[in-house]
Motif scaffolding. Structure first.
Motif, PDB file in Angstrom:
ATOM      1  N   ILE A 148       3.921  -3.603   2.597  1.00  0.00           N
ATOM      2  CA  ILE A 148       2.532  -4.011   2.418  1.00  0.00           C
ATOM      3  C   ILE A 148       1.651  -2.823   2.060  1.00  0.00           C
ATOM      4  O   ILE A 148       1.743  -1.755   2.660  1.00  0.00           O
ATOM      5  CB  ILE A 148       2.006  -4.700   3.690  1.00  0.00           C
ATOM      6  CG1 ILE A 148       2.712  -6.058   3.871  1.00  0.00           C
ATOM      7  CG2 ILE A 148       0.491  -4.888   3.626  1.00  0.00           C
ATOM      8  CD1 ILE A 148       2.294  -6.806   5.115  1.00  0.00           C
ATOM      9  N   TRP A 149       0.814  -3.051   1.078  1.00  0.00           N
ATOM     10  CA  TRP A 149      -0.231  -2.102   0.686  1.00  0.00           C
ATOM     11  C   TRP A 149      -1.491  -2.593   1.392  1.00  0.00           C
ATOM     12  O   TRP A 149      -1.986  -3.671   1.121  1.00  0.00           O
ATOM     13  CB  TRP A 149      -0.351  -2.129  -0.829  1.00  0.00           C
ATOM     14  CG  TRP A 149      -1.492  -1.392  -1.438  1.00  0.00           C
ATOM     15  CD1 TRP A 149      -2.230  -0.379  -0.901  1.00  0.00           C
ATOM     16  CD2 TRP A 149      -2.033  -1.635  -2.752  1.00  0.00           C
ATOM     17  NE1 TRP A 149      -3.192   0.036  -1.786  1.00  0.00           N
ATOM     18  CE2 TRP A 149      -3.096  -0.715  -2.931  1.00  0.00           C
ATOM     19  CE3 TRP A 149      -1.714  -2.516  -3.775  1.00  0.00           C
ATOM     20  CZ2 TRP A 149      -3.842  -0.678  -4.114  1.00  0.00           C
ATOM     21  CZ3 TRP A 149      -2.455  -2.476  -4.938  1.00  0.00           C
ATOM     22  CH2 TRP A 149      -3.501  -1.566  -5.103  1.00  0.00           C
ATOM     23  N   TRP A 150      -1.995  -1.780   2.314  1.00  0.00           N
ATOM     24  CA  TRP A 150      -3.019  -2.219   3.254  1.00  0.00           C
ATOM     25  C   TRP A 150      -4.413  -1.782   2.820  1.00  0.00           C
ATOM     26  O   TRP A 150      -4.627  -0.638   2.412  1.00  0.00           O
ATOM     27  CB  TRP A 150      -2.721  -1.638   4.638  1.00  0.00           C
ATOM     28  CG  TRP A 150      -3.535  -2.220   5.760  1.00  0.00           C
ATOM     29  CD1 TRP A 150      -4.606  -1.648   6.377  1.00  0.00           C
ATOM     30  CD2 TRP A 150      -3.321  -3.477   6.411  1.00  0.00           C
ATOM     31  NE1 TRP A 150      -5.078  -2.477   7.375  1.00  0.00           N
ATOM     32  CE2 TRP A 150      -4.300  -3.610   7.412  1.00  0.00           C
ATOM     33  CE3 TRP A 150      -2.392  -4.511   6.244  1.00  0.00           C
ATOM     34  CZ2 TRP A 150      -4.390  -4.728   8.249  1.00  0.00           C
ATOM     35  CZ3 TRP A 150      -2.479  -5.627   7.067  1.00  0.00           C
ATOM     36  CH2 TRP A 150      -3.465  -5.722   8.056  1.00  0.00           C
ATOM     37  N   ALA A 151      -5.370  -2.695   2.930  1.00  0.00           N
ATOM     38  CA  ALA A 151      -6.768  -2.395   2.614  1.00  0.00           C
ATOM     39  C   ALA A 151      -7.570  -2.272   3.901  1.00  0.00           C
ATOM     40  O   ALA A 151      -7.622  -3.196   4.704  1.00  0.00           O
ATOM     41  CB  ALA A 151      -7.354  -3.492   1.744  1.00  0.00           C
ATOM     42  N   GLY A 174       3.451  -1.846  13.592  1.00  0.00           N
ATOM     43  CA  GLY A 174       4.443  -2.901  13.502  1.00  0.00           C
ATOM     44  C   GLY A 174       4.590  -3.508  12.128  1.00  0.00           C
ATOM     45  O   GLY A 174       5.250  -4.545  11.969  1.00  0.00           O
ATOM     46  N   ILE A 175       3.984  -2.893  11.107  1.00  0.00           N
ATOM     47  CA  ILE A 175       4.073  -3.384   9.741  1.00  0.00           C
ATOM     48  C   ILE A 175       4.565  -2.251   8.859  1.00  0.00           C
ATOM     49  O   ILE A 175       4.106  -1.114   8.973  1.00  0.00           O
ATOM     50  CB  ILE A 175       2.700  -3.862   9.219  1.00  0.00           C
ATOM     51  CG1 ILE A 175       2.104  -4.922  10.138  1.00  0.00           C
ATOM     52  CG2 ILE A 175       2.821  -4.410   7.804  1.00  0.00           C
ATOM     53  CD1 ILE A 175       0.699  -5.335   9.744  1.00  0.00           C
ATOM     54  N   GLU A 176       5.508  -2.549   7.952  1.00  0.00           N
ATOM     55  CA  GLU A 176       5.971  -1.527   7.019  1.00  0.00           C
ATOM     56  C   GLU A 176       4.936  -1.379   5.907  1.00  0.00           C
ATOM     57  O   GLU A 176       4.777  -2.259   5.063  1.00  0.00           O
ATOM     58  CB  GLU A 176       7.325  -1.905   6.412  1.00  0.00           C
ATOM     59  CG  GLU A 176       7.844  -0.835   5.444  1.00  0.00           C
ATOM     60  CD  GLU A 176       9.115  -1.237   4.723  1.00  0.00           C
ATOM     61  OE1 GLU A 176       9.486  -0.533   3.766  1.00  0.00           O
ATOM     62  OE2 GLU A 176       9.723  -2.244   5.114  1.00  0.00           O
ATOM     63  N   LEU A 177       4.224  -0.270   5.929  1.00  0.00           N
ATOM     64  CA  LEU A 177       3.189  -0.028   4.933  1.00  0.00           C
ATOM     65  C   LEU A 177       3.709   0.922   3.857  1.00  0.00           C
ATOM     66  O   LEU A 177       4.281   1.962   4.154  1.00  0.00           O
ATOM     67  CB  LEU A 177       1.950   0.584   5.583  1.00  0.00           C
ATOM     68  CG  LEU A 177       1.240  -0.239   6.656  1.00  0.00           C
ATOM     69  CD1 LEU A 177       0.009   0.505   7.155  1.00  0.00           C
ATOM     70  CD2 LEU A 177       0.849  -1.618   6.121  1.00  0.00           C
ATOM     71  N   CYS A 178       3.497   0.531   2.610  1.00  0.00           N
ATOM     72  CA  CYS A 178       3.876   1.419   1.509  1.00  0.00           C
ATOM     73  C   CYS A 178       2.676   2.202   1.006  1.00  0.00           C
ATOM     74  O   CYS A 178       2.829   3.235   0.359  1.00  0.00           O
ATOM     75  CB  CYS A 178       4.499   0.619   0.374  1.00  0.00           C
ATOM     76  SG  CYS A 178       3.414  -0.652  -0.302  1.00  0.00           S
ATOM     77  N   GLY A 179       1.480   1.715   1.311  1.00  0.00           N
ATOM     78  CA  GLY A 179       0.290   2.414   0.866  1.00  0.00           C
ATOM     79  C   GLY A 179      -0.945   1.938   1.601  1.00  0.00           C
ATOM     80  O   GLY A 179      -0.928   0.908   2.276  1.00  0.00           O
ATOM     81  N   TRP A 180      -2.011   2.726   1.465  1.00  0.00           N
ATOM     82  CA  TRP A 180      -3.269   2.406   2.141  1.00  0.00           C
ATOM     83  C   TRP A 180      -4.421   2.609   1.174  1.00  0.00           C
ATOM     84  O   TRP A 180      -4.649   3.716   0.679  1.00  0.00           O
ATOM     85  CB  TRP A 180      -3.428   3.314   3.359  1.00  0.00           C
ATOM     86  CG  TRP A 180      -4.717   3.144   4.129  1.00  0.00           C
ATOM     87  CD1 TRP A 180      -5.602   2.096   4.057  1.00  0.00           C
ATOM     88  CD2 TRP A 180      -5.264   4.056   5.083  1.00  0.00           C
ATOM     89  NE1 TRP A 180      -6.656   2.300   4.913  1.00  0.00           N
ATOM     90  CE2 TRP A 180      -6.481   3.500   5.553  1.00  0.00           C
ATOM     91  CE3 TRP A 180      -4.852   5.279   5.592  1.00  0.00           C
ATOM     92  CZ2 TRP A 180      -7.279   4.130   6.496  1.00  0.00           C
ATOM     93  CZ3 TRP A 180      -5.645   5.915   6.526  1.00  0.00           C
ATOM     94  CH2 TRP A 180      -6.842   5.339   6.980  1.00  0.00           C
ATOM     95  N   GLN A 181      -5.147   1.531   0.900  1.00  0.00           N
ATOM     96  CA  GLN A 181      -6.382   1.620   0.133  1.00  0.00           C
ATOM     97  C   GLN A 181      -7.491   1.915   1.144  1.00  0.00           C
ATOM     98  O   GLN A 181      -7.945   1.026   1.850  1.00  0.00           O
ATOM     99  CB  GLN A 181      -6.642   0.305  -0.611  1.00  0.00           C
ATOM    100  CG  GLN A 181      -7.842   0.350  -1.548  1.00  0.00           C
ATOM    101  CD  GLN A 181      -8.134  -1.018  -2.128  1.00  0.00           C
ATOM    102  OE1 GLN A 181      -8.708  -1.868  -1.462  1.00  0.00           O
ATOM    103  NE2 GLN A 181      -7.709  -1.252  -3.365  1.00  0.00           N
ATOM    104  N   TRP A 200      -0.310   6.799  -0.914  1.00  0.00           N
ATOM    105  CA  TRP A 200       0.936   6.052  -1.052  1.00  0.00           C
ATOM    106  C   TRP A 200       2.026   6.700  -0.218  1.00  0.00           C
ATOM    107  O   TRP A 200       2.222   7.913  -0.266  1.00  0.00           O
ATOM    108  CB  TRP A 200       1.371   6.010  -2.514  1.00  0.00           C
ATOM    109  CG  TRP A 200       2.137   4.783  -2.872  1.00  0.00           C
ATOM    110  CD1 TRP A 200       3.457   4.703  -3.224  1.00  0.00           C
ATOM    111  CD2 TRP A 200       1.626   3.450  -2.950  1.00  0.00           C
ATOM    112  NE1 TRP A 200       3.792   3.398  -3.497  1.00  0.00           N
ATOM    113  CE2 TRP A 200       2.679   2.614  -3.333  1.00  0.00           C
ATOM    114  CE3 TRP A 200       0.371   2.881  -2.701  1.00  0.00           C
ATOM    115  CZ2 TRP A 200       2.529   1.224  -3.480  1.00  0.00           C
ATOM    116  CZ3 TRP A 200       0.212   1.515  -2.854  1.00  0.00           C
ATOM    117  CH2 TRP A 200       1.283   0.709  -3.251  1.00  0.00           C
ATOM    118  N   TYR A 201       2.709   5.877   0.558  1.00  0.00           N
ATOM    119  CA  TYR A 201       3.763   6.384   1.440  1.00  0.00           C
ATOM    120  C   TYR A 201       5.144   6.106   0.893  1.00  0.00           C
ATOM    121  O   TYR A 201       6.127   6.636   1.379  1.00  0.00           O
ATOM    122  CB  TYR A 201       3.636   5.720   2.817  1.00  0.00           C
ATOM    123  CG  TYR A 201       2.278   5.895   3.438  1.00  0.00           C
ATOM    124  CD1 TYR A 201       1.813   7.159   3.785  1.00  0.00           C
ATOM    125  CD2 TYR A 201       1.455   4.801   3.669  1.00  0.00           C
ATOM    126  CE1 TYR A 201       0.563   7.327   4.350  1.00  0.00           C
ATOM    127  CE2 TYR A 201       0.201   4.960   4.240  1.00  0.00           C
ATOM    128  CZ  TYR A 201      -0.241   6.223   4.583  1.00  0.00           C
ATOM    129  OH  TYR A 201      -1.475   6.386   5.139  1.00  0.00           O
TER     130      TYR A 201
END
Length: 270
Positions: A148-151, A174-181, A200-201
């Motif tokens: 998930i790309w998180w905002a 608890g969520i696999e984040l691939c990026g953060w806006q 971006w991770y």
């Protein structure tokens, strides 16, 4: 990596200035509500490519609240994006029309994902707490394998792309984040008005990981699709580990980037 996501409302006057300002990647809006190319998609593709600014994904803001709409929208995304080198489909889930669908949301997500996979694309979800908590969290187990790309914007102040990224305490657990806006108030030379800022991770090169490279096992996750020339990050590292394991690559040459040399070596062991 720090980067931007841009669409029709982002007028870029100087792509070189954007890259020089510190943008390391771009994510582009591919199609609009009518399933037609975003009015600046081709312009942004050409501009980013002209200065070597990597386009790591394309996104579609979804209004597809039926399976039929999802099929049409996802097909349109591939039709427009694939010829321009888009290798990752991002499903933007935030619109009010997509809320209150219950478990039907999973079927719609699955349609987008299968369409992406059939085209050889990776698949991600873009969302934030206002949508995730009521609409996706009840089905967290069913979508746990989708990054998930998180905002989430901790601040409404103007920011430059070189400014420090906010504290990760603002991110969910608890969520696999691939990026953060992390901001919608980015000020970047070469772009008129505000621009979304992201960190971006996903797809970090091996120099930026803590993996111990040994012959016992491959520490990287096996790719779901064929790894093409130009692929970076985990998938590239997975391939290069085997090249090293079979004595065709030096350990220091594992750089998380599949180039022509890596492809030629891979063919020798396949």
């Amino acid at each position: 990596m720090k980067g931007i996501d841009i669409a029709k409302w982002n007028k870029v006057t100087d792509y070189r200035a954007v890259k020089n300002a510190g943008a390391e990647f771009a994510i582009l809006k591919v199609i609009n509500a009518q399933n037609k190319p975003d009015s600046r998609f081709y312009e942004h593709v050409a501009g980013c490519n002209s200065v070597g600014l990597p386009i790591i994904a394309g996104y579609t803001y979804s209004y597809a609240n039926t399976e039929d709409k999802a099929e049409k929208a996802s097909d349109a995304f591939v039709e427009v994006g694939a010829p321009k080198g888009i290798e990752t489909m991002v499903l933007d889930l935030e619109d009010a029309s997509m809320m209150h669908l219950g478990s039907k949301t999973l079927k719609i997500i699955d349609i987008y994902r299968k369409t992406a996979q059939s085209a050889g694309m990776d698949f991600l979800i873009y969302t934030g707490g206002h949508f995730y908590n009521p609409c996706l969290k009840p089905y967290a187990k069913e979508i746990k394998d989708i990054p998930i790309w998180w905002a989430r914007y901790p601040s409404t102040k103007d920011r430059t792309i070189t400014a420090d990224v906010p504290d990760t305490k603002y991110l969910p657990t608890g969520i696999e984040l691939c990026g953060w806006q992390y901001s919608s108030k980015g000020i970047i030379p070469g772009i008129q008005g505000y621009t979304d800022l992201n960190v971006w991770y996903r797809d970090e090169t091996i120099e930026n990981t803590d993996y111990e490279i040994t012959t016992a096992y491959n520490p990287f996750t096996e790719p779901a699709f064929n790894v093409k020339i130009g692929k970076t990050g985990n998938d590239a590292n997975w391939v290069q580990w085997y090249l090293w394991r079979f004595g065709l690559l030096q350990k220091e040459e594992i750089d998380g980037i599949v180039g022509k040399a890596s492809r030629a070596l891979w063919k020798k062991i396949c």
